[in-house]
Design a protein around this motif. Structure first.
Motif, PDB file in Angstrom:
ATOM      1  N   VAL A  21      11.341 -12.690 -14.663  1.00 49.82           N
ATOM      2  CA  VAL A  21      10.185 -13.789 -13.941  1.00 49.82           C
ATOM      3  C   VAL A  21       9.791 -12.885 -12.618  1.00 49.82           C
ATOM      4  O   VAL A  21       8.652 -13.307 -12.154  1.00 49.82           O
ATOM      5  N   VAL A  22      10.573 -12.268 -12.088  1.00 46.81           N
ATOM      6  CA  VAL A  22      10.031 -11.768 -10.640  1.00 46.81           C
ATOM      7  C   VAL A  22       9.394 -10.164 -11.270  1.00 46.81           C
ATOM      8  O   VAL A  22       8.268 -10.139 -10.670  1.00 46.81           O
ATOM      9  N   ALA A  23       9.746  -9.483 -12.049  1.00 44.94           N
ATOM     10  CA  ALA A  23       9.126  -8.293 -12.250  1.00 44.94           C
ATOM     11  C   ALA A  23       7.944  -8.237 -13.086  1.00 44.94           C
ATOM     12  O   ALA A  23       6.815  -7.503 -12.459  1.00 44.94           O
ATOM     13  N   VAL A  24       7.709  -8.992 -13.947  1.00 42.10           N
ATOM     14  CA  VAL A  24       6.503  -8.825 -14.868  1.00 42.10           C
ATOM     15  C   VAL A  24       5.277  -9.609 -14.134  1.00 42.10           C
ATOM     16  O   VAL A  24       4.272  -8.833 -14.158  1.00 42.10           O
ATOM     17  N   PRO A  25       5.318 -10.751 -13.559  1.00 41.36           N
ATOM     18  CA  PRO A  25       4.113 -11.028 -12.837  1.00 41.36           C
ATOM     19  C   PRO A  25       3.755 -10.083 -11.689  1.00 41.36           C
ATOM     20  O   PRO A  25       2.581  -9.759 -11.514  1.00 41.36           O
ATOM     21  N   LEU A  26       4.795  -9.526 -10.818  1.00 40.72           N
ATOM     22  CA  LEU A  26       4.582  -8.511 -10.080  1.00 40.72           C
ATOM     23  C   LEU A  26       3.920  -7.080 -10.681  1.00 40.72           C
ATOM     24  O   LEU A  26       2.748  -6.664  -9.929  1.00 40.72           O
ATOM     25  N   PHE A  27       4.219  -6.765 -11.540  1.00 42.51           N
ATOM     26  CA  PHE A  27       3.733  -5.481 -12.338  1.00 42.51           C
ATOM     27  C   PHE A  27       2.394  -5.904 -12.920  1.00 42.51           C
ATOM     28  O   PHE A  27       1.356  -4.890 -12.895  1.00 42.51           O
ATOM     29  N   LYS A  28       2.360  -6.774 -13.349  1.00 38.76           N
ATOM     30  CA  LYS A  28       0.919  -7.196 -13.981  1.00 38.76           C
ATOM     31  C   LYS A  28      -0.123  -7.542 -12.658  1.00 38.76           C
ATOM     32  O   LYS A  28      -1.256  -7.157 -13.049  1.00 38.76           O
ATOM     33  N   ARG A  29       0.301  -7.925 -11.655  1.00 44.44           N
ATOM     34  CA  ARG A  29      -0.644  -8.126 -10.555  1.00 44.44           C
ATOM     35  C   ARG A  29      -0.997  -6.759  -9.881  1.00 44.44           C
ATOM     36  O   ARG A  29      -2.139  -6.560  -9.552  1.00 44.44           O
ATOM     37  N   LEU A  30      -0.163  -5.688 -10.198  1.00 44.74           N
ATOM     38  CA  LEU A  30      -0.507  -4.257  -9.665  1.00 44.74           C
ATOM     39  C   LEU A  30      -1.202  -3.781 -10.619  1.00 44.74           C
ATOM     40  O   LEU A  30      -1.786  -2.443 -10.536  1.00 44.74           O
ATOM     41  N   GLY A  31      -1.325  -4.207 -12.030  1.00 46.61           N
ATOM     42  CA  GLY A  31      -2.236  -3.503 -12.989  1.00 46.61           C
ATOM     43  C   GLY A  31      -1.350  -2.531 -13.827  1.00 46.61           C
ATOM     44  O   GLY A  31      -1.834  -1.821 -14.386  1.00 46.61           O
TER      45      GLY A  31
END
Length: 600
Positions: A21-31
């Motif tokens: 939940v923490v990592a996936v949205p963060l990495f998608k937001r960073l492209g």
């Protein structure tokens, strides 16, 4: 696992879910994409991070079911005719790519100092691309349905098929493996073929009747359980036959691709597929052995770079020979340059029979995992350096509105008439209905109807609601229609929705829910009946049409008033109209009497 407690180990479950939940949205937001997010999250919570998990392999074995379910869903989209049309790509392009890559990567292994047998096994394992990563990337890049994506899927299917003869070859190359009798080899082949035949027979004659019976029971949780049973049962059948579990699930999906229950199955399996596939990437991140990499960093680094570079060159060359342009060939090479999950299986089998030792197995496995971690980064760099081209519109004609896609929800008497009107103008329609008997009868008469509940968002997505130009709700239940309209307008707000209404009050509620147009199921038929009655009573066609037009206009006025001022205002307007009708009727009756008395 580090955390131990009485009862279920909730700490481990919370850690897995929290990391995702923490990592996936963060990495998608960073492209950087969701795959890299999962891999890094697994590394952080794994043995070389916070050490919340110590046995990544046990999680990896369970999480491989995510790949199995992914291939089942891909199979649902591959109708037999479509798969037959890809046969040249699968057995032509796929075989060519696998053969050239094995040759080149075996040479890389020899250059790195491996003995010939070890070099062959090491290179062959790296040839097997990660189906999980590539399919996830294709889905995120919306390439699954286009021609370039289909070519990649064809190669992935061939590689999944290739794991069977490659495992047999590993057994043959093992010390003492030559002593395997011909009878044993033929027995293994026979068991594999029997497993495939049994699965095909079940798909053709057992699965559809089973789902029909379950649908008639209207137990949603049992339908979900049956969908999982089909996926896992087909995977088990192939595993018992010595074949790939993923190929078993894919074959089951293909056999059900023309079933009326296709959308329902896809919607039921999708949540489990997503969770397990994410768990697979987490487990791969956990399995990255930093101690092995630190102790053999030069070998791992050289191996990753050399294997990925030569594999990418081979893929690019085969793609160009297959008439792909430079952009498509380069994209395919970047997407497929990594090793995959089947390499773990092949290396483990080679270690079990003594072809490679434990340190070599660890180094090769680490190289594959590092290549999987690097893939999202390489794709990001590819997209930065080669942004997508704007499509040329030269010579492209304006779209034909008759080819617009229409989703019809509910296929009773009302929906059938609506669908027939669409088909007369060659509109492509998709139809879902919850009555299995209706689905069976409609398909028998040539309509393509699928079983599915229109109140479920996942089934609407599977039925193509997001791609439709028009959605028509034809269900005959008031509350169900309202739920569908609410759901569709909330999720697909830009798509027009036409709805079947039961009466005036229901029509108003549908409009308030967002329906762009509503039709009361008896209104137009009643007007048609009234017009015919007037004509049969001696009124001219023009007079009957005028009466019907007046009734339709007054109904429209009343509907608009009720929408703006409420039902009571509409009732008052109706009473006013009735008073006008009575006055006109009395005037018509008094005129002959007055004429008879000689009044002018």
């Amino acid at each position: 696992m580090a955390a131990e407690a009485h009862g279920p180990d909730l700490v481990s479950v919370v850690a897995l879910l929290g990391a995702a939940v923490v990592a996936v949205p963060l990495f998608k937001r960073l492209g950087l994409g969701s795959v890299l997010g999962y891999l890094v999250a697994g590394l952080v919570i794994g043995p070389y991070g916070f050490a919340l998990f110590n046995d990544a392999q046990s999680i990896l074995h369970v999480a491989e079911l995510g790949v199995v379910m992914f291939l089942f869903i891909i199979g649902l989209e591959m109708e037999p005719s479509r798969l037959w049309g890809m046969r040249r790509q699968i057995f032509g392009l796929g075989v060519a790519q696998v053969a050239v890559c094995i040759l080149l990567l075996s040479g890389v292994g020899l250059a790195m100092g491996f003995p010939p047998t070890v070099a062959f096994v090491a290179g062959t394992g790296f040839v097997l691309t990660s189906t999980a990563i590539v399919m996830q990337m294709l889905e995120e890049r919306r390439m699954v349905g286009i021609r370039a994506g289909q070519r990649i899927i064809a190669v992935l299917l061939l590689e999944d098929l290739a794991i069977v003869p490659l495992l047999a070859l590993v057994a043959f190359l093992a010390p003492g493996g030559v002593e395997m009798t011909a009878g044993a080899r033929w027995q293994a082949v026979g068991i594999g073929l029997a497993s495939i035949a049994a699965l095909v027979a079940a798909g053709l004659w057992l699965l559809n009747p089973m789902f029909r019976l379950l649908a008639e029971a209207r137990a949603r949780e049992v339908m979900t359980a049956a969908a999982l049973l089909v996926v896992l049962g087909s995977a088990l059948a192939m595993q018992l036959g010595g074949l790939s579990m993923a190929m078993g699930a894919f074959l089951a999906g293909v056999l059900l691709s023309e079933s009326a229950f296709k959308h329902q199955l896809e919607a039921d399996v999708e949540p489990f597929r997503g969770i397990l596939l994410g768990l697979f990437f987490l487990a791969v991140g956990m399995a990255l052995d930093l101690a092995v990499i630190a102790a053999n960093w030069s070998v791992v680094a050289v191996g990753v770079v050399a294997y990925m570079m030569f594999k990418a060159l081979a893929i690019y060359g085969i793609a160009r020979l297959g008439h792909a342009d430079h952009r498509e060939a380069l994209e395919r090479a970047v997407l497929m340059a990594q090793g995959g999950e089947f390499a773990f299986v092949l290396y483990a089998a080679a270690a079990a029979v003594g072809i490679i030792d434990a340190p070599t197995n660890a180094v090769l496995t680490a190289a594959v995992i590092v290549s999987m971690v690097l893939t999202p980064v390489m794709i990001m760099l590819h997209d930065r350096l080669m942004p997508p081209e704007m499509p040329s519109l030269d010579g492209v004609e304006a779209p034909d509105h008759n080819s617009a896609s229409v989703l019809i929800i509910g296929f009773g008497r009302f929906g059938q008439m609506v669908g027939s009107s669409m088909l007369t103008r060659n509109c492509s329609i998709s139809v879902i209905d919850t009555d299995p008997e209706m689905v069976r009868e409609a398909n028998a008469y040539g309509f393509r109807v699928h079983y599915g509940d229109g109140t479920r968002l996942d089934i609407l997505h599977a039925a193509g609601a997001g791609r439709a130009r028009l959605i028509i709700c034809c269900v005959d239940d008031r509350e169900t229609a309202l739920r569908i309209v609410h759901l569709v307008k909330d999720e697909f707000g830009g798509i027009p929705v036409l709805a079947r209404a039961f009466d005036r009050e229901h029509a108003i509620r549908l409009v308030e829910a967002g329906a762009d147009h509503q039709v009361r199921e008896t209104f137009e038929s009643a007007l048609a009946m009234g017009r015919e009655a007037l004509i049969r009573l001696g009124n001219a066609d023009e007079e009957a049409d005028e009466v019907i037009a007046t009734l339709r206009r007054r109904d429209t006025e009343r509907f608009a008033m009720e929408m703006s001022q409420g039902m009571e205002a509409g009732r008052r307007l109706l009473l006013s109209h009735r008073a006008d009708w009575l006055a006109a009727h009395e005037g018509m009756e008094s005129e002959p009497q007055q004429g008879g008395a000689g009044t002018p």
